[in-house]
Scaffold this active site. Structure first.
Site, PDB file in Angstrom:
ATOM      1  CE  LYS A 230      -4.460  -1.730   1.735  1.00 17.13           C
ATOM      2  NZ  LYS A 230      -5.419  -1.747   2.805  1.00 17.13           N
ATOM      3  NE  ARG A 264      -7.913  -8.452   1.084  1.00 16.39           N
ATOM      4  CZ  ARG A 264      -7.921  -7.493   0.027  1.00 16.39           C
ATOM      5  NH1 ARG A 264      -7.105  -6.320   0.316  1.00 16.39           N
ATOM      6  NH2 ARG A 264      -8.627  -7.454  -1.043  1.00 16.39           N
TER       7      ARG A 264
END
Length: 290
Positions: A230, A264
């Protein structure tokens, strides 16, 4: 060396109780062209089978299917289009890998229900019921674990100057409220996700990450951590999503130290390596002799 076997996670998957003795690795499968990390996008049945099979061979515990991007400024698609994209892929994987635990990343109740009927076990909702309140009823009806994520705003607005007085307190209170709503609906297993990158600055993200353990202690719920590749990584490092796998692994290890129950991830093999080091070595060392 003392063996620490304290980790335990029990999930009721549509009436079947599954007991896990180590943190779970959830592999990401994006059925969309509009993802912040293009390498996670899967196109066509053959590529889906190859990618899903590879993740399972590498040790993924869960496969998480998503058919629309929720990156900042992404545009929503209809539930009909989302279902048209994702349902055939889920049916294909269920048929080819029938014992796989599958999660559906959606905020639409209709998508959740049709996918559960096709073999999905877990509902992963970025809106925690805010975008479609009926999704809680669906998770309760079919007895699927429900992942409730914190997000300030919507994917279209969330990165427009996000502000908090006390982010850890506010995210904790939000997830407490959402967990109670889910439980009151009859959902047995609620998993919380702090929503890294969803209505947070880089500083907000790291403040949350530093306090995962304390927040989990208050919430008393399993915690899913989604930091893989991210912008909180690549913007800090002046890099790109393609170049921050080592940094992702570093944060995964830190998250496990903080008590994460599920990671995740885009890169299953590397996450499994981190988990092995943590569960079999770093979390079992007896340092008293030093």
């Amino acid at each position: 060396m003392n063996i620490d076997k304290s980790f335990s996670l029990n999930l009721n998957l549509k009436g079947e109780l599954k007991m896990f003795s180590k943190p779970l690795i959830m592999g990401i499968l994006n059925i969309t062209e509009d993802s912040f990390y293009k390498e996670s996008c899967v196109f066509g049945p053959q590529q889906m089978l190859e990618t899903a099979g590879k993740m399972l061979d590498e040790g993924a515990d869960i496969l998480d299917f998503g058919a629309q991007s929720t990156r900042p400024n992404s545009m929503p698609i209809s539930q009909e289009e989302e279902l048209e994209r994702v349902l055939p892929m889920i049916e294909l994987v269920v048929k080819s890998f029938p014992h796989t635990i599958i999660s559906i990343d959606t905020y639409y109740s209709k998508v959740a229900e049709e996918c559960i009927k096709a073999g999905v076990h877990i509902v992963n909702d970025i809106s925690a019921g805010n975008m479609d309140k009926h999704i809680l009823d669906i998770a309760a009806k079919y007895q699927t674990p429900y992942i409730a994520m914190h997000m300030q705003g919507t994917p279209q607005t969330m990165q427009s100057n996000p502000q908090y007085n006390d982010i850890c307190k506010e995210v904790t209170q939000y997830l407490q409220t959402k967990s109670e709503q889910a439980i009151n609906k009859g959902i047995k297993d609620v998993i919380v996700d702090f929503g890294f990158g969803f209505g947070k600055t880089i500083e907000h993200n790291y403040e949350l990450l530093r306090n995962v353990g304390a927040m989990k202690q208050v919430l008393q719920k399993p915690v899913l951590i989604g930091v893989s590749r991210k912008s909180m990584l690549w913007k800090m490092l002046k890099s790109s999503p393609q170049e921050v796998l080592p940094a992702t692994s570093a944060l995964h290890l830190f998250a496990l130290q903080q008590g994460a129950d599920i990671l995740r991830v885009h890169d299953v093999r590397e996450a499994i390596q981190v988990r092995i080091l943590w569960t079999e070595y770093l979390n079992t060392l007896n340092l008293s002799r030093y």
